[in-house]
Design a protein around this motif. Structure first.
Motif, short mmCIF file in Angstrom:
data_model
loop_
_atom_site.label_atom_id
_atom_site.label_comp_id
_atom_site.label_asym_id
_atom_site.label_seq_id
_atom_site.Cartn_x
_atom_site.Cartn_y
_atom_site.Cartn_z
N SER A 206 7.12 -2.12 11.78
CA SER A 206 5.52 -2.36 11.53
C SER A 206 5.37 -3.95 11.81
CB SER A 206 5.30 -1.93 9.89
OG SER A 206 5.52 -0.69 9.83
N GLU A 218 -10.04 -0.57 6.47
CA GLU A 218 -9.56 0.81 5.91
C GLU A 218 -8.06 1.06 5.83
OE1 GLU A 218 -11.16 5.34 5.33
OE2 GLU A 218 -11.74 3.97 7.06
N LEU A 219 -7.55 0.67 7.19
CA LEU A 219 -6.03 0.94 7.22
C LEU A 219 -5.31 0.25 6.42
CD1 LEU A 219 -4.44 2.17 9.48
CD2 LEU A 219 -4.26 0.04 10.70
#
Length: 750
Positions: A206, A218-219
């Motif tokens: 990530s 929003e993620l």
């Protein structure tokens, strides 16, 4: 003491406490009853005797393995035999420290028990006080007296909670220059690691991120989802995201806290949302319970299937064992039957039991006799002494013989002559090339061209020796725009653009419709197996219930039909059994009747023979008696005449006595002959009766043996013979009677 097993889930943590003395195993794995060295460390672990203590010590020593594996870092991930991943060495370390006593604790207990008994009997003896160790509750032993509470409905992080993200100062990047595109100095063609991907692969990477100012992506609300715990996202995660969006939209509609006039409205809205969340939680709990029930049903079904498989395996093993026993018995019965039939055939060839000499000429003229093909059951084995018939030749078994045999062979065998082939003539007498040769040459050229083309396509590309400049693609030209002079033209252009959008949308819609029509069966199949909406699920559930009801009705109908068929089959079997029983009894009666008839015929024949012999003897006896009577009469007449001629004084008394003696002798002789004849007749009758009884017993044994060895085919053949011998003649007789009566009626009418 207690072992605490903590299992972390994406939504909650579940703590399971389990006492050591219980030793129970749960669904998360097996927990042992005790540890290896509990008899040394645990003060509550009590051994019953010193023998048990030594046995536990020996068992702990045997369980503990002193072999240790030391990894080799150079070949840690190797799977080759000659490059092992680790080395094994013998560890001399003792897991029990030296300050821990390994003696049995029962000696101290016995000493304390003796002191207690002495204090009871002797009042002057003072029991030493026991000094207990400080528990140190607030110190080092604090963890022993505190435990995290077990909450069955405790949830660490609900679905509708989103943590506030930390706001960092945004970093402003300088605007890139659009005049020239950047040219990268390096290109990454590929990467190859020294180890396999399966050995080094962990959670997906990530990358780090920076949040721009005045923006909340929003993620970031999905930051709590990790690989394996929510990712890749499924239907549950999608529903959670939708609920989070609804929650944010609802929070945006809440009245602000600064407005005191709308506190009541805010409270009502929050209460409604709370009730909605509780209802959703109850639905989730019900779903989890249904899933657990389904899992339990599957486990029970699997257990039943496994048990049925084990039972079927046992039944199959027992059935195969019984089948082997049955086949062995049948083979033994077959061998006994063959032996008995062979003996009966041998006896049938010589019924009278006469001794026959061996016919040597017949044995040697018949190639199926014992001379050419002896039977192994008679003690003759044809393979014995078979080495006597092996050909032993000096020329084949020795080297000298082979050399001598080779010297006798002609020269063309040992030294073959090879003649070179003549060249094939491809031209005619006039010097022209033949058509076949020309065709062969053309085919050879075509084959050569095909091979060259094939090999040329398979050649590998040569690697580049020098660096080459990679061309940079030219930037795309900007889209031209039409400058309009008036609003009408602009409206026309917008209308045209709108019409183009409609046409493109209709084209896409047609394509979607065609794809849907092509894959309509797959869509229907997915709809039958996967229903996302609640209404579709209810419809599928109703269809499932209807299908199950139809299946139950079908099973009930089949069960009823099978019961009726079984009842009819039972009635048919009962009728057939009665009929076959009657026929078998009739067969036995017929056999007995025939046997009795044969015995009666034999007895009648024997009686007639004896009557004939007796009548012959009686005729001889009557003839002899008549002769003797005639002789006696003649002698009496002669005597009377002599008496009348010769004077009385001259008659000899000896002559009369001779006649009397002769008469007496004939009487005695006839009496003895009668006694002897009666004795002979009685003896012959007893012997005949004994022979008839013996013959009847033999016939009975043969009949019973044939009855016991009779097969189903023979039984059916006997029944057919009975039907043929009883029913068909009766039918023929009735037919003849009816035909005769019809003829008589016709004659009488004429």
């Amino acid at each position: 003491m207690s072992h605490v097993v903590t299992i972390e889930e994406p939504q909650a943590k579940l703590q399971v406490s389990q006492t050591r003395c219980g030793g129970r195993s749960g669904p998360w794995g097996k927990v042992s009853a005790n540890r290896t060295y509990d008899f040394l460390y645990d003060p509550l672990f009590i051994m019953s005797s010193e023998k048990d203590h030594s046995q536990a010590n020996i068992q702990a020593t045997l369980i503990r393995s002193k072999l240790r594996r030391v990894p080799r870092y150079r070949t840690m991930f190797s799977s080759l035999i000659h490059y092992p991943r680790y080395s094994v060495y013998w560890s001399k370390a003792d897991p029990v420290p030296s300050f821990i006593s390994q003696d049995w604790k029962g000696h101290e207990e016995r000493h304390k028990e003796a002191l207690r008994k002495l204090a009871v009997t002797d009042t002057s003896f003072q029991m030493p006080k026991e000094v207990y160790e400080d528990p140190d509750v607030t110190g080092k032993n604090r963890y022993k007296y505190f435990e995290r509470p077990f909450l069955p409905f405790y949830q660490q992080m609900p679905f509708n909670v989103v943590f506030a993200s930390t706001r960092a100062e945004p970093y402003t990047f300088p605007p890139p220059s659009t005049k020239y595109l950047p040219i990268p100095s390096k290109y990454t063609v590929g990467t190859q690691t020294d180890y396999r991907d399966a050995e080094v692969q962990t959670d997906p990477y990530s990358p780090e991120y920076i949040v721009c100012q005045d923006s909340i992506p929003e993620l970031l609300t999905l930051a709590t989802l990790t690989w394996g715990r929510g990712l890749p996202a499924g239907q549950a995660e999608v529903e959670m995201i939708e609920r989070a969006r609804e929650k944010r939209a609802w929070e945006a509609t809440l009245p602000p806290l600064s407005d005191t006039s709308q506190f009541e409205k805010r409270r009502r809205m929050m209460n409604a949302m709370e009730r909605k969340e509780w209802a959703f939680r109850e639905q989730e709990i019900e779903k989890l319970q249904e899933i657990r029930l389904e899992v339990l049903k599957e486990l029970l079904k699997k257990r039943d299937e496994n048990q049925n498989e084990v039972n079927m395996a046992c039944l199959n093993a027992q059935w195969s064992k019984l089948q082997e026993v049955k086949e062995a018995k049948l083979a033994q019965i077959h061998r006994t039957h063959v032996s008995a039939i062979r003996k009966l055939l041998g006896k049938g060839k010589n019924i009278e039991g006469k001794l026959e000499r061996r016919n040597i000429i017949k044995d040697y003229s018949d190639y199926a006799s014992q001379v050419y093909g002896p039977l192994s059951r008679l003690g003759r084995f044809t393979d014995n002494n078979s080495e006597d018939f092996v050909v032993k030749n000096h020329y084949l078994n020795t080297y000298e013989g082979l050399v001598e045999l080779e010297s006798c062979l002609p020269e063309f065998v040992t030294q073959p002559r090879i003649r070179p082939p003549k060249p094939k003539v491809t031209t005619t007498k006039d010097g022209f090339l033949k058509r076949a040769a020309r065709m062969d040459h053309e085919l050879a050229e075509v084959h050569k061209a095909l091979l060259e083309k094939k090999n040329k396509g398979l050649e590998a590309k040569k690697p580049m020796r020098f660096l080459q400049r990679k061309p940079i693609p030219q930037p795309r030209l900007p889209t031209p725009t039409l400058e309009l002079s008036s609003n009408e033209e602009e409206d026309i252009e917008m209308a045209v653009i709108y019409l183009q959008k409609l046409l493109r949308g209709r084209v896409v819609q047609n394509m979607m419709f065609e794809g849907k029509e092509k894959r309509l069966e797959l869509i229907q199949e997915l709809r039958t197996s996967h229903a996302l909406q609640e209404e579709d699920r209810l419809v599928k559930k109703a269809e499932k219930q209807v299908t199950l009801a139809l299946q139950r009705q079908k099973n009930l109908h089949e069960h009823k039909v099978s019961l009726v068929e079984n009842h009819l089959a039972g009635l048919e079997g009962w009728v057939l059994a009665d009929m076959l029983d009657f026929l078998s009894k009739e067969l036995v009666r017929l056999q007995e009747e025939r046997r009795v008839h044969a015995l009666a015929m034999l007895a009648e024949r024997q009686r007639r023979m004896r009557e004939a012999e007796e009548s012959g003897r009686r005729q001889v006896e009557e003839r002899r008696l008549q002769e003797e009577d005639q002789i006696f009469k003649e002698a009496s007449v002669t005597c009377f005449l002599n008496k009348s001629v010769v004077p009385m004084e001259q008659e000899s008394p000896l002559h009369g006595s001779r006649h009397v003696i002769k008469v007496h002798q004939s009487t005695v002789t006839s009496y003895l002959e009668d006694i002897i004849l009666n004795t002979e007749e009685n003896t012959a009758e007893e012997q005949a009766r004994a022979e008839i009884e013996k013959m009847a017993e033999e016939i009975n044994d043969i009949a019973y043996e044939m009855e016991s060895r009779r097969t189903q085919l023979q039984s059916e053949e006997i029944v057919a013979e009975l039907v043929y011998s009883f029913l068909i003649p009766e039918l023929q007789k009735d037919f003849v009677k009816e035909k005769g009566e019809a003829n008589l009626l016709q004659i009488s009418s004429t």
